[in-house]
Design a protein around this motif. Structure first.
Motif, mmCIF file in Angstrom:
data_model
loop_
_atom_site.group_PDB
_atom_site.id
_atom_site.type_symbol
_atom_site.label_atom_id
_atom_site.label_comp_id
_atom_site.label_asym_id
_atom_site.label_seq_id
_atom_site.Cartn_x
_atom_site.Cartn_y
_atom_site.Cartn_z
ATOM 1 N N GLN A 191 7.491 -8.582 -14.308
ATOM 2 C CA GLN A 191 6.927 -9.031 -13.495
ATOM 3 C C GLN A 191 6.542 -8.262 -12.150
ATOM 4 N N VAL A 192 7.284 -7.294 -11.449
ATOM 5 C CA VAL A 192 6.766 -6.574 -10.625
ATOM 6 C C VAL A 192 5.516 -5.805 -11.021
ATOM 7 N N ARG A 193 5.484 -5.096 -12.164
ATOM 8 C CA ARG A 193 4.415 -4.183 -12.701
ATOM 9 C C ARG A 193 3.105 -5.192 -12.875
ATOM 10 N N CYS A 194 3.173 -6.424 -13.244
ATOM 11 C CA CYS A 194 2.065 -7.403 -13.407
ATOM 12 C C CYS A 194 1.714 -7.761 -11.925
ATOM 13 N N MET A 195 2.577 -8.086 -11.118
ATOM 14 C CA MET A 195 2.030 -8.298 -9.788
ATOM 15 C C MET A 195 1.350 -7.160 -9.183
ATOM 16 N N ALA A 196 1.729 -5.836 -9.348
ATOM 17 C CA ALA A 196 1.144 -4.573 -8.827
ATOM 18 C C ALA A 196 -0.071 -4.727 -9.333
ATOM 19 N N ALA A 197 -0.278 -4.802 -10.627
ATOM 20 C CA ALA A 197 -1.789 -4.707 -11.204
ATOM 21 C C ALA A 197 -2.751 -5.696 -10.704
ATOM 22 N N ALA A 198 -2.173 -6.809 -10.473
ATOM 23 C CA ALA A 198 -2.998 -8.053 -9.774
ATOM 24 C C ALA A 198 -3.444 -7.618 -8.405
ATOM 25 N N ALA A 199 -2.326 -7.031 -7.446
ATOM 26 C CA ALA A 199 -2.628 -6.725 -6.196
ATOM 27 C C ALA A 199 -3.681 -5.754 -6.026
ATOM 28 N N LEU A 200 -3.553 -4.730 -7.175
ATOM 29 C CA LEU A 200 -4.564 -3.558 -7.143
ATOM 30 C C LEU A 200 -5.836 -4.217 -7.443
ATOM 31 N N SER A 201 -5.950 -4.903 -8.356
ATOM 32 C CA SER A 201 -7.352 -5.321 -8.946
ATOM 33 C C SER A 201 -7.942 -6.212 -7.608
ATOM 34 N N ALA A 202 -7.310 -6.843 -6.696
ATOM 35 C CA ALA A 202 -7.789 -7.190 -5.660
ATOM 36 C C ALA A 202 -8.077 -6.272 -4.657
ATOM 37 N N GLY A 203 -7.588 -5.104 -4.218
ATOM 38 C CA GLY A 203 -7.862 -4.056 -3.452
ATOM 39 C C GLY A 203 -9.075 -3.345 -4.037
ATOM 40 N N MET A 204 -9.187 -3.432 -5.170
ATOM 41 C CA MET A 204 -10.525 -2.669 -5.632
ATOM 42 C C MET A 204 -11.705 -3.609 -5.936
ATOM 43 N N GLY A 205 -11.509 -4.912 -5.367
ATOM 44 C CA GLY A 205 -12.667 -5.681 -5.285
ATOM 45 C C GLY A 205 -12.866 -6.692 -6.833
ATOM 46 N N GLU A 206 -12.003 -6.450 -7.609
ATOM 47 C CA GLU A 206 -12.288 -7.009 -8.966
ATOM 48 C C GLU A 206 -11.834 -8.489 -8.846
ATOM 49 N N GLN A 207 -10.925 -8.913 -8.100
ATOM 50 C CA GLN A 207 -10.516 -10.383 -7.883
ATOM 51 C C GLN A 207 -10.277 -10.621 -6.315
ATOM 52 N N ASP A 208 -9.689 -11.835 -6.063
ATOM 53 C CA ASP A 208 -9.413 -12.040 -4.777
ATOM 54 C C ASP A 208 -8.168 -12.622 -4.819
ATOM 55 N N ALA A 209 -7.695 -13.444 -3.495
ATOM 56 C CA ALA A 209 -6.575 -14.159 -3.476
ATOM 57 C C ALA A 209 -6.852 -15.365 -4.144
ATOM 58 N N ASP A 210 -7.745 -16.210 -4.258
ATOM 59 C CA ASP A 210 -8.039 -17.405 -4.854
ATOM 60 C C ASP A 210 -7.680 -17.158 -6.367
ATOM 61 N N GLY A 211 -7.978 -15.909 -7.122
ATOM 62 C CA GLY A 211 -8.031 -15.780 -8.445
ATOM 63 C C GLY A 211 -6.381 -15.598 -8.715
ATOM 64 N N ILE A 212 -5.751 -15.057 -7.581
ATOM 65 C CA ILE A 212 -4.261 -14.923 -8.075
ATOM 66 C C ILE A 212 -3.623 -16.263 -8.074
ATOM 67 N N ARG A 213 -4.114 -17.101 -6.800
ATOM 68 C CA ARG A 213 -3.495 -18.248 -6.616
ATOM 69 C C ARG A 213 -3.729 -19.232 -7.861
ATOM 70 N N LEU A 214 -4.958 -19.118 -8.571
ATOM 71 C CA LEU A 214 -5.379 -19.766 -9.883
ATOM 72 C C LEU A 214 -4.334 -19.630 -10.952
ATOM 73 N N LEU A 215 -4.114 -18.085 -11.123
ATOM 74 C CA LEU A 215 -3.109 -17.747 -12.073
ATOM 75 C C LEU A 215 -1.612 -18.242 -11.730
ATOM 76 N N LEU A 216 -1.355 -18.303 -10.804
ATOM 77 C CA LEU A 216 0.043 -18.828 -10.488
ATOM 78 C C LEU A 216 0.164 -20.331 -10.545
ATOM 79 N N ASN A 217 -0.931 -21.034 -10.776
ATOM 80 C CA ASN A 217 -0.725 -22.587 -10.846
ATOM 81 C C ASN A 217 -1.475 -23.116 -12.137
ATOM 82 N N GLU A 218 -2.285 -22.503 -12.988
ATOM 83 C CA GLU A 218 -2.925 -22.764 -14.178
ATOM 84 C C GLU A 218 -2.593 -21.696 -15.354
#
Length: 276
Positions: A191-218
Protein backbone atom coordinates in the motif's frame (compact mmCIF):
# COMPACT_ATOMS: atom_id res chain seq x y z
CA UNK A 1 31.14 -18.17 20.27
CA UNK A 2 29.91 -21.16 22.32
CA UNK A 3 26.34 -21.16 23.44
CA UNK A 4 25.73 -19.93 26.96
CA UNK A 5 24.40 -22.69 29.22
CA UNK A 6 20.65 -22.87 29.58
CA UNK A 7 19.24 -21.11 32.63
CA UNK A 8 18.51 -23.14 35.75
CA UNK A 9 14.94 -24.51 35.98
CA UNK A 10 14.66 -22.80 39.39
CA UNK A 11 15.44 -19.39 37.88
CA UNK A 12 12.89 -16.55 38.15
CA UNK A 13 9.81 -16.55 35.95
CA UNK A 14 10.36 -15.24 32.41
CA UNK A 15 10.11 -11.53 31.74
CA UNK A 16 8.46 -10.33 28.54
CA UNK A 17 10.78 -7.96 26.74
CA UNK A 18 10.00 -5.69 23.78
CA UNK A 19 12.87 -4.53 21.55
CA UNK A 20 12.85 -1.58 19.16
CA UNK A 21 14.80 -2.78 16.16
CA UNK A 22 16.45 -1.14 13.15
CA UNK A 23 17.74 -2.92 10.07
CA UNK A 24 18.97 -2.36 6.55
CA UNK A 25 16.77 -4.56 4.39
CA UNK A 26 19.03 -4.83 1.35
CA UNK A 27 20.50 -8.24 2.19
CA UNK A 28 17.33 -9.76 3.67
CA UNK A 29 14.56 -11.70 1.98
CA UNK A 30 12.05 -9.80 4.09
CA UNK A 31 11.54 -9.78 7.83
CA UNK A 32 9.43 -12.91 8.36
CA UNK A 33 11.12 -16.25 9.06
CA UNK A 34 11.77 -18.48 6.06
CA UNK A 35 13.27 -21.92 6.10
CA UNK A 36 15.99 -21.40 3.50
CA UNK A 37 16.46 -17.61 3.18
CA UNK A 38 18.14 -14.94 5.28
CA UNK A 39 15.51 -12.91 7.15
CA UNK A 40 15.42 -10.40 10.00
CA UNK A 41 13.45 -12.68 12.31
CA UNK A 42 15.69 -15.64 11.51
CA UNK A 43 18.86 -13.74 12.40
CA UNK A 44 17.28 -12.27 15.54
CA UNK A 45 16.15 -15.70 16.77
CA UNK A 46 19.61 -17.18 16.18
CA UNK A 47 21.20 -14.32 18.15
CA UNK A 48 18.79 -15.00 21.03
CA UNK A 49 19.61 -18.71 20.94
CA UNK A 50 23.36 -18.06 21.05
CA UNK A 51 22.78 -16.00 24.19
CA UNK A 52 20.45 -18.68 25.64
CA UNK A 53 17.68 -16.10 26.00
CA UNK A 54 15.32 -18.90 24.99
CA UNK A 55 15.62 -22.31 23.36
CA UNK A 56 12.37 -22.34 21.36
CA UNK A 57 10.97 -19.16 19.79
CA UNK A 58 7.44 -20.54 19.98
CA UNK A 59 7.45 -21.13 23.74
CA UNK A 60 9.12 -17.72 24.15
CA UNK A 61 6.20 -16.07 22.35
CA UNK A 62 8.54 -14.49 19.80
CA UNK A 63 6.60 -12.00 17.64
CA UNK A 64 7.10 -8.94 15.46
CA UNK A 65 4.86 -5.92 14.98
CA UNK A 66 4.59 -6.61 11.26
CA UNK A 67 6.22 -7.96 8.14
CA UNK A 68 8.39 -6.02 5.75
CA UNK A 69 9.15 -7.16 2.20
CA UNK A 70 12.50 -8.00 0.71
CA UNK A 71 14.64 -4.86 0.51
CA UNK A 72 12.51 -2.78 2.92
CA UNK A 73 14.29 -1.15 5.87
CA UNK A 74 13.22 -0.28 9.42
CA UNK A 75 14.12 1.96 12.31
CA UNK A 76 10.92 1.30 14.25
CA UNK A 77 10.20 -2.42 14.10
CA UNK A 78 9.12 -3.94 17.42
CA UNK A 79 10.03 -7.52 18.41
CA UNK A 80 8.95 -9.16 21.67
CA UNK A 81 9.85 -12.39 23.45
CA UNK A 82 9.91 -13.83 26.96
CA UNK A 83 13.20 -14.65 28.68
CA UNK A 84 14.56 -15.45 32.12
CA UNK A 85 17.61 -13.28 31.42
CA UNK A 86 16.38 -9.84 30.28
CA UNK A 87 19.55 -8.10 31.51
CA UNK A 88 21.66 -10.34 29.29
CA UNK A 89 19.41 -9.48 26.36
CA UNK A 90 19.79 -5.73 26.92
CA UNK A 91 23.55 -5.95 27.38
CA UNK A 92 24.56 -8.48 24.74
CA UNK A 93 22.02 -8.67 21.90
CA UNK A 94 23.86 -6.18 19.70
CA UNK A 95 27.07 -8.17 20.07
CA UNK A 96 25.36 -11.22 18.58
CA UNK A 97 23.16 -9.61 15.93
CA UNK A 98 24.67 -9.19 12.45
CA UNK A 99 25.82 -5.62 11.66
CA UNK A 100 22.78 -4.87 9.48
CA UNK A 101 20.39 -5.37 12.43
CA UNK A 102 20.60 -3.58 15.76
CA UNK A 103 18.45 -3.10 18.85
CA UNK A 104 18.05 0.57 19.80
CA UNK A 105 15.86 0.27 22.92
CA UNK A 106 14.01 -2.18 25.15
CA UNK A 107 10.94 -2.14 27.41
CA UNK A 108 9.57 -4.63 29.92
CA UNK A 109 5.96 -5.36 28.91
CA UNK A 110 3.03 -7.41 30.27
CA UNK A 111 3.06 -11.16 29.64
CA UNK A 112 0.18 -10.86 27.17
CA UNK A 113 1.87 -8.14 25.07
CA UNK A 114 1.90 -8.82 21.33
CA UNK A 115 3.57 -6.14 19.16
CA UNK A 116 1.31 -6.79 16.19
CA UNK A 117 -2.03 -6.67 17.97
CA UNK A 118 -1.08 -4.05 20.56
CA UNK A 119 0.28 -1.57 18.01
CA UNK A 120 -1.75 1.66 18.00
CA UNK A 121 -0.30 2.87 14.71
CA UNK A 122 2.50 2.35 12.23
CA UNK A 123 4.40 5.07 10.39
CA UNK A 124 6.28 4.57 7.13
CA UNK A 125 8.53 6.85 5.17
CA UNK A 126 9.21 6.46 1.48
CA UNK A 127 12.37 8.21 0.24
CA UNK A 128 12.30 9.14 -3.44
CA UNK A 129 15.40 8.67 -5.56
CA UNK A 130 14.60 11.72 -7.68
CA UNK A 131 13.16 15.07 -6.58
CA UNK A 132 9.66 15.96 -7.80
CA UNK A 133 9.35 18.74 -10.35
CA UNK A 134 6.33 20.16 -8.52
CA UNK A 135 6.44 19.52 -4.74
CA UNK A 136 3.25 21.54 -4.19
CA UNK A 137 1.29 19.34 -6.61
CA UNK A 138 2.76 16.30 -4.90
CA UNK A 139 1.65 17.51 -1.47
CA UNK A 140 -1.83 18.36 -2.75
CA UNK A 141 -2.21 14.92 -4.34
CA UNK A 142 -0.94 13.11 -1.23
CA UNK A 143 -3.60 14.81 0.92
CA UNK A 144 -6.27 12.91 -1.04
CA UNK A 145 -5.25 9.76 0.84
CA UNK A 146 -6.09 11.23 4.26
CA UNK A 147 -9.05 9.59 6.03
CA UNK A 148 -10.99 6.38 5.27
CA UNK A 149 -10.66 4.99 1.75
CA UNK A 150 -10.92 1.84 -0.32
CA UNK A 151 -7.31 1.09 -1.35
CA UNK A 152 -8.10 -1.64 -3.86
CA UNK A 153 -6.29 0.30 -6.60
CA UNK A 154 -3.32 1.05 -4.34
CA UNK A 155 -2.43 -2.32 -2.83
CA UNK A 156 -2.31 -6.09 -3.21
CA UNK A 157 -5.57 -6.71 -1.37
CA UNK A 158 -6.15 -10.45 -1.74
CA UNK A 159 -8.81 -11.55 0.76
CA UNK A 160 -8.24 -8.56 3.08
CA UNK A 161 -10.66 -5.72 3.76
CA UNK A 162 -9.50 -2.98 1.33
CA UNK A 163 -10.61 -0.13 3.59
CA UNK A 164 -7.92 1.61 5.64
CA UNK A 165 -7.83 4.90 7.57
CA UNK A 166 -4.86 7.19 6.98
CA UNK A 167 -4.31 9.14 10.20
CA UNK A 168 -1.54 11.45 8.99
CA UNK A 169 0.25 12.04 5.69
CA UNK A 170 2.78 14.60 4.56
CA UNK A 171 5.60 15.31 2.14
CA UNK A 172 8.92 16.25 3.74
CA UNK A 173 12.54 16.84 2.83
CA UNK A 174 15.74 15.60 4.43
CA UNK A 175 18.96 16.84 2.87
CA UNK A 176 18.61 16.38 -0.87
CA UNK A 177 15.84 13.77 -0.50
CA UNK A 178 12.07 14.17 -0.62
CA UNK A 179 9.98 11.66 1.30
CA UNK A 180 6.36 10.66 1.85
CA UNK A 181 5.47 9.99 5.50
CA UNK A 182 2.21 8.19 6.23
CA UNK A 183 0.66 6.94 9.47
CA UNK A 184 -2.19 4.44 9.95
CA UNK A 185 -3.21 1.71 12.35
CA UNK A 186 -2.50 -0.88 9.66
CA UNK A 187 -1.61 -1.12 5.97
CA UNK A 188 -2.25 -3.50 3.12
CA UNK A 189 0.53 -5.29 1.22
CA UNK A 190 2.39 -2.79 -1.03
CA UNK A 191 0.00 0.00 0.00
CA UNK A 192 2.61 2.59 0.98
CA UNK A 193 4.75 1.86 -2.07
CA UNK A 194 1.72 2.28 -4.35
CA UNK A 195 0.77 5.52 -2.60
CA UNK A 196 4.36 6.74 -3.04
CA UNK A 197 4.29 5.91 -6.76
CA UNK A 198 1.03 7.81 -7.20
CA UNK A 199 2.28 10.83 -5.24
CA UNK A 200 5.48 10.96 -7.29
CA UNK A 201 3.53 10.78 -10.55
CA UNK A 202 1.63 13.88 -9.42
CA UNK A 203 4.89 15.57 -8.49
CA UNK A 204 6.20 14.83 -11.98
CA UNK A 205 3.12 16.26 -13.66
CA UNK A 206 1.87 12.89 -14.91
CA UNK A 207 -1.41 13.10 -12.97
CA UNK A 208 -3.07 15.31 -10.38
CA UNK A 209 -5.14 15.13 -7.21
CA UNK A 210 -8.28 14.48 -9.25
CA UNK A 211 -6.68 11.37 -10.72
CA UNK A 212 -5.88 9.98 -7.27
CA UNK A 213 -9.38 10.83 -6.03
CA UNK A 214 -10.83 8.92 -8.99
CA UNK A 215 -8.71 5.84 -8.23
CA UNK A 216 -9.87 5.92 -4.59
CA UNK A 217 -13.52 5.89 -5.63
CA UNK A 218 -13.81 3.88 -8.85
CA UNK A 219 -12.59 0.57 -10.19
CA UNK A 220 -9.51 0.67 -12.42
CA UNK A 221 -8.51 -1.71 -15.18
CA UNK A 222 -4.91 -1.65 -13.94
CA UNK A 223 -3.92 -0.91 -10.32
CA UNK A 224 -1.05 1.43 -9.48
CA UNK A 225 2.31 -0.35 -9.59
CA UNK A 226 4.38 -0.09 -6.36
CA UNK A 227 7.51 2.04 -6.15
CA UNK A 228 10.78 0.10 -5.58
CA UNK A 229 11.20 -1.47 -2.15
CA UNK A 230 14.60 0.14 -1.48
CA UNK A 231 13.06 3.54 -0.68
CA UNK A 232 10.69 2.28 2.04
CA UNK A 233 11.41 2.50 5.78
CA UNK A 234 9.20 1.28 8.63
CA UNK A 235 9.73 4.50 10.57
CA UNK A 236 7.86 3.88 13.81
CA UNK A 237 5.51 1.44 15.52
CA UNK A 238 3.56 3.03 18.36
CA UNK A 239 2.74 0.42 21.01
CA UNK A 240 2.36 2.99 23.79
CA UNK A 241 5.67 1.94 25.39
CA UNK A 242 8.28 3.93 27.28
CA UNK A 243 11.60 2.85 25.82
CA UNK A 244 14.91 2.42 27.63
CA UNK A 245 17.62 3.25 25.05
CA UNK A 246 20.35 0.72 24.30
CA UNK A 247 23.90 1.87 23.54
CA UNK A 248 24.91 2.05 19.90
CA UNK A 249 26.19 -1.12 18.27
CA UNK A 250 29.88 -0.53 17.33
CA UNK A 251 29.72 -3.23 14.66
CA UNK A 252 26.66 -1.67 13.06
CA UNK A 253 28.18 1.81 13.22
CA UNK A 254 31.30 0.55 11.42
CA UNK A 255 29.18 -1.31 8.88
CA UNK A 256 27.09 1.78 8.08
CA UNK A 257 30.19 3.95 7.80
CA UNK A 258 31.78 1.54 5.31
CA UNK A 259 28.50 1.30 3.40
CA UNK A 260 28.37 5.10 3.01
CA UNK A 261 31.97 5.11 1.78
CA UNK A 262 31.21 2.38 -0.73
CA UNK A 263 28.21 4.24 -2.16
CA UNK A 264 30.19 7.48 -2.35
CA UNK A 265 32.95 5.65 -4.24
CA UNK A 266 30.49 4.01 -6.65
CA UNK A 267 28.83 7.36 -7.30
CA UNK A 268 32.22 8.83 -8.23
CA UNK A 269 33.04 5.85 -10.47
CA UNK A 270 29.71 6.28 -12.29
CA UNK A 271 30.49 9.96 -12.85
CA UNK A 272 33.81 9.04 -14.46
CA UNK A 273 32.79 5.96 -16.42
CA UNK A 274 29.10 6.48 -17.01
CA UNK A 275 27.67 7.48 -20.39
CA UNK A 276 27.14 11.18 -21.03
Amino acid sequence: MEKVKETDPAAPLPVRLACRVSYLGTRFYGSQQQESSRTVEGEFIEACRRLALFSDWRTAGFASAGRTDRGVHACGQVIAFSTQTPDRARQALNSQLPPDIWCTATAVVPDHFHPRYDARSRTYRYYFGEPPRDPVAMETAAREFSGDHNFTNFARVGDKNPWRKILEIRIGTEGSFTYLEVKAQSFLWHQVRCMAAAALSAGMGEQDADGIRLLLNEAASRPIQPAPAEGLVLWDTDCGLTWDPVGKSPRSCTYCTELRRHHALMEQVCRVLGPE
